[in-house]
Design a protein around this motif. Structure first.
Motif, mmCIF file in Angstrom:
data_model
loop_
_atom_site.group_PDB
_atom_site.id
_atom_site.type_symbol
_atom_site.label_atom_id
_atom_site.label_comp_id
_atom_site.label_asym_id
_atom_site.label_seq_id
_atom_site.Cartn_x
_atom_site.Cartn_y
_atom_site.Cartn_z
ATOM 1 N N ILE A 1 -8.692 36.381 0.113
ATOM 2 C CA ILE A 1 -8.325 35.751 -1.151
ATOM 3 C C ILE A 1 -9.191 34.508 -1.327
ATOM 4 O O ILE A 1 -9.134 33.587 -0.499
ATOM 5 C CB ILE A 1 -6.834 35.366 -1.173
ATOM 6 N N SER A 2 -10.012 34.495 -2.367
ATOM 7 C CA SER A 2 -10.883 33.361 -2.646
ATOM 8 C C SER A 2 -10.178 32.402 -3.599
ATOM 9 O O SER A 2 -9.713 32.813 -4.675
ATOM 10 C CB SER A 2 -12.208 33.834 -3.257
ATOM 11 N N LEU A 3 -10.090 31.141 -3.218
ATOM 12 C CA LEU A 3 -9.315 30.149 -3.952
ATOM 13 C C LEU A 3 -10.220 29.042 -4.488
ATOM 14 O O LEU A 3 -11.033 28.476 -3.734
ATOM 15 C CB LEU A 3 -8.244 29.540 -3.040
ATOM 16 N N ASP A 4 -10.073 28.749 -5.784
ATOM 17 C CA ASP A 4 -10.811 27.642 -6.400
ATOM 18 C C ASP A 4 -10.277 26.310 -5.902
ATOM 19 O O ASP A 4 -9.101 26.182 -5.548
ATOM 20 C CB ASP A 4 -10.695 27.707 -7.926
ATOM 21 N N LEU A 5 -11.151 25.299 -5.911
ATOM 22 C CA LEU A 5 -10.788 23.972 -5.434
ATOM 23 C C LEU A 5 -10.952 22.946 -6.535
ATOM 24 O O LEU A 5 -11.801 23.102 -7.425
ATOM 25 C CB LEU A 5 -11.667 23.571 -4.239
ATOM 26 N N PRO A 6 -10.179 21.864 -6.505
ATOM 27 C CA PRO A 6 -10.432 20.749 -7.420
ATOM 28 C C PRO A 6 -11.821 20.183 -7.166
ATOM 29 O O PRO A 6 -12.283 20.119 -6.024
ATOM 30 C CB PRO A 6 -9.350 19.727 -7.046
ATOM 31 N N GLY A 7 -12.493 19.803 -8.221
ATOM 32 C CA GLY A 7 -13.850 19.288 -8.094
ATOM 33 C C GLY A 7 -14.897 20.296 -8.480
ATOM 34 O O GLY A 7 -16.069 19.959 -8.637
ATOM 35 N N SER A 8 -14.487 21.572 -8.652
ATOM 36 C CA SER A 8 -15.438 22.584 -9.092
ATOM 37 C C SER A 8 -15.568 22.530 -10.614
ATOM 38 O O SER A 8 -14.805 21.847 -11.305
ATOM 39 C CB SER A 8 -14.968 23.970 -8.655
ATOM 40 N N SER A 9 -16.532 23.262 -11.135
ATOM 41 C CA SER A 9 -16.731 23.296 -12.579
ATOM 42 C C SER A 9 -15.624 24.065 -13.280
ATOM 43 O O SER A 9 -15.420 23.924 -14.480
ATOM 44 C CB SER A 9 -18.091 23.929 -12.902
ATOM 45 N N MET A 10 -14.872 24.895 -12.529
ATOM 46 C CA MET A 10 -13.735 25.615 -13.102
ATOM 47 C C MET A 10 -12.573 24.652 -13.291
ATOM 48 O O MET A 10 -12.276 23.840 -12.405
ATOM 49 C CB MET A 10 -13.307 26.750 -12.181
ATOM 50 N N PRO A 11 -11.889 24.697 -14.439
ATOM 51 C CA PRO A 11 -10.733 23.815 -14.633
ATOM 52 C C PRO A 11 -9.636 24.137 -13.632
ATOM 53 O O PRO A 11 -9.253 25.290 -13.468
ATOM 54 C CB PRO A 11 -10.286 24.124 -16.068
ATOM 55 N N PHE A 12 -9.178 23.132 -12.917
ATOM 56 C CA PHE A 12 -8.173 23.342 -11.874
ATOM 57 C C PHE A 12 -6.797 23.039 -12.423
ATOM 58 O O PHE A 12 -6.595 22.076 -13.162
ATOM 59 C CB PHE A 12 -8.463 22.444 -10.673
#
Length: 473
Positions: free
Chosen positions: A275-286
Motif C-alpha cells: 500500500i503506497s501512502l502519500d505524505l504531507p509535503g508532497s505536491s498532492m493535496p494532503f
C-alpha cells in the motif's frame, strides 16, 4: 578436575568426543560440538609471558594458556569473548562474566544458556554490498525474517520445474539456508544479484535503485517461479494464485465508485501486495489532520501537534474522493456519464502488510525526497480501514467500531526499511525484529543491536507488519 598427563593427551587426529577423556579436554568438548580438534597444546605455559606459574588457566574455547595473577587470561577472555577457563592447579572453572568459580553442577545450565544465545542469533547475518546494492540487501533482510516465508524455505517445500541456476526461488532457498546455518561472517549474494539482473532487467547495473521497486520485482519473479509447487495451482479465478508469495503478501483492495445522481455503487476488487501512502509535503493535496479527539488515540500512536502518523496516512488513503467533472464515468443506473466519488477500503488483508511511504517525488517539474517524519506503532489495528467497517466512517472521519475484540485485523511490526541521504545520493538500511522484543540494525555487512526507540524514531520508508493471529485450514 586435573589436566591429563602429557602421555595421555590424545593425538592430533583423535576425535574429541563429549564423553571421552577427562579434565580440560572433556570440558572443552562438552561446551563445543563434538568435532575434530585441529590443535593440541604442546606445553602448559602462558602464551603472553611464557611463565608456567602465576595460577595458570586454560581457555575452554580455544587452545590458550594465560596467567591469572597477571590477568593475561583476562585479556584473552575480553578480546575473544571466551568467558570460561579452567584453573590448571586446582581444577576450578572460572567464569569471566560473573567473575567467580563455578561447580560441576552449573555446567549443564551454562551449556544450555550458551546454546540458547546461539539459537537467538540464528538468522542474523550481514550482506556484502556489491556496489550500490544496499537496496537489495535491506529487502533480503526483511524477507529472511518473515516468519512464514522462513518456514517455507527451510522446510524444503519448493519443487522446481526450471533450471536450478535460473530459478529465483531455488536461490532464495539457498539464501535462507545460508542465513540460518549458524555462520556469522557476511554473506556475498552475487548469485541473487545475477538472477535479479536476469529476470528484472530494469534493475540491472550498478546504479542506485529503489528498494520498493526491488521488493515489487522480487515478489513478482518469486511468484512466477513458484508455479511448480503443489500449493500454487491456479484456481478458477485466473487472477488468483495460491503460491506461498500470494498467500503471505497478497490482499484484496475494494474500490467503490458511487454515482452522485442515483447513488448507485460500482464495486471492484483488485489484488495488492503493498500500500503506497502519500505524505504531507508532497505536491498532492494532503487530507488535513483532525484537530483532536478520535485521531489521537487510533492504534495508540503518539500524535503530537502538527505531526503525522501512519493512521493519518491510512485515513487519507481510505477517504471518499470526489472525482470531479473532468473524470465522469458512465453510470450503470443512469446510463449516462455522471460525476462520482471513489473510496478504497480493504476487502481482504494479507498476512504481511507492507506500507510504502512515498518519499520520492518524480514529476515533470520536480524531483525530490520528502523527509516528513511519520510516526508508526509497534501494533496496528486495520479494522477501521476494512470494507466491513465502511459504515463507521462518515466524511473521512473515523469512529470507534463497536467490535473492539476482533483480533483478525491486528498486526505487529517486524521490519522497517530506511533511506538516508538525498534522491541523488543515499543509502538504505533496515531494522529487523528477532524473537519478539529484540531489534537489530542491518547496514549491509554490519549488524548491531538496536532499541525500540531507535526503530520508532527512524524516518521510515517501508514498514512491514505481520498478522498477530492466523487461521489454518
Amino acid at each position: 578436575r586435573t589436566l591429563m598427563p602429557q602421555s595421555e593427551v590424545e593425538p592430533d587426529n583423535a576425535e574429541c568426543h563429549p564423553h571421552r577423556g577427562s579434565g580440560v579436554w572433556r570440558w572443552r568438548s562438552c561446551l563445543r560440538s563434538p568435532t575434530r580438534c585441529l590443535k593440541r597444546a604442546k606445553s602448559c605455559i602462558c602464551h603472553m609471558c611464557g611463565a608456567h606459574l602465576n595460577r595458570l588457566h586454560s581457555c575452554l574455547y580455544c587452545v590458550f594458556f594465560g596467567c591469572f595473577t597477571k590477568k593475561h587470561i583476562h585479556e584473552h577472555a575480553k578480546s575473544k569473548r571466551h568467558n570460561l577457563a579452567i584453573d590448571l592447579l586446582y581444577g576450578g572453572i572460572y567464569c569471566f562474566v560473573c567473575q567467580d568459580y563455578i561447580y560441576d553442577k552449573d555446567m549443564e545450565q551454562i551449556a544450555k544458556e550458551e546454546q540458547r544465545k546461539a539459537w537467538k542469533m540464528q538468522g542474523l547475518r550481514g550482506l556484502i554490498n556489491l556496489g550500490n546494492t544496499c537496496f537489495m540487501n535491506c529487502i533480503v533482510q526483511a524477507l529472511t525474517h518473515t516468519p512464514l516465508l522462513r518456514d517455507f524455505f527451510l522446510s524444503d517445500r519448493h519443487k522446481c520445474e526450471m533450471q536450478s541456476d535460473s530459478c529465483l526461488v531455488c536461490e532464495m532457498s539457498q539464501l535462507f539456508q545460508e542465513f540460518y546455518s549458524g555462520h556469522r561472517s557476511p554473506h556475498i549474494p552475487f548469485r541473487l544479484l545475477h538472477l535479479v539482473w536476469t529476470h528484472a532487467r530494469h534493475l540491472a547495473g550498478y546504479e542506485q535503485q529503489d528498494a520498493h521497486e526491488f521488493l515489487i520485482a522480487a515478489l513478482d519473479v518469486l511468484h512466477r517461479h513458484c508455479k511448480g509447487d503443489d500449493n500454487s495451482k491456479m484456481t478458477n479465478n485466473p487472477n488468483h494464485c495460491n503460491c506461498i508469495i500470494d498467500q503471505i503478501f497478497t490482499g484484496g483492495l475494494q474500490s467503490d465508485v458511487t454515482c452522485q445522481v442515483c447513488h448507485g455503487v460500482s464495486t471492484t476488487i483488485d489484488p495488492f501486495c503493498d500500500i503506497s501512502l502519500d505524505l504531507p509535503g508532497s505536491s498532492m493535496p494532503f487530507w488535513p489532520l483532525s484537530p483532536g479527539g478520535d485521531g489521537n488515540v487510533v492504534n495508540g500512536e503518539s500524535h503530537l501537534s502538527g505531526s503525522t502518523t501512519l493512521t493519518d496516512c491510512l485515513r487519507r488513503f481510505t477517504r471518499p474522493e470526489h472525482l470531479g467533472s473532468s473524470a465522469k464515468i458512465k453510470c450503470g443506473g443512469c446510463h449516462s456519464y455522471q460525476e462520482s466519488t471513489k473510496q478504497l477500503t480493504m476487502k481482504k488483508l494479507p498476512i504481511v502488510a507492507c506500507f510504502h511511504l512515498k518519499r520520492f517525488e518524480h514529476s515533470a517539474k520536480l524531483r525530490r525526497k520528502i523527509t516528513t517524519y511519520v510516526s508508526f506503532p509497534l501494533e496496528l489495528d486495520m479494522t477501521p480501514f476494512m470494507a466491513s467497517s465502511k459504515e463507521s466512517r462518515m466524511n473521512g472521519q473515523y469512529q470507534q467500531p463497536l467490535d473492539t475484540l476482533n483480533n483478525d485485523n491486528k498486526y505487529s511490526l517486524f521490519a522497517v526499511v530506511n533511506h538516508q541521504g538525498t534522491l541523488e545520493s543515499g543509502h538504505y538500511t533496515s531494522f529487523i525484529r528477532q524473537h519478539r522484543d529484540q531489534w537489530f540494525k542491518c547496514d549491509d555487512a554490519v549488524i548491531t543491536k538496536a532499541t525500540i526507540k531507535d526503530v520508532l524514531d527512524s524516518e521510515g520508508y517501508l514498514l512491514f507488519y505481520h498478522k498477530q493471529f492466523l487461521e489454518y485450514e
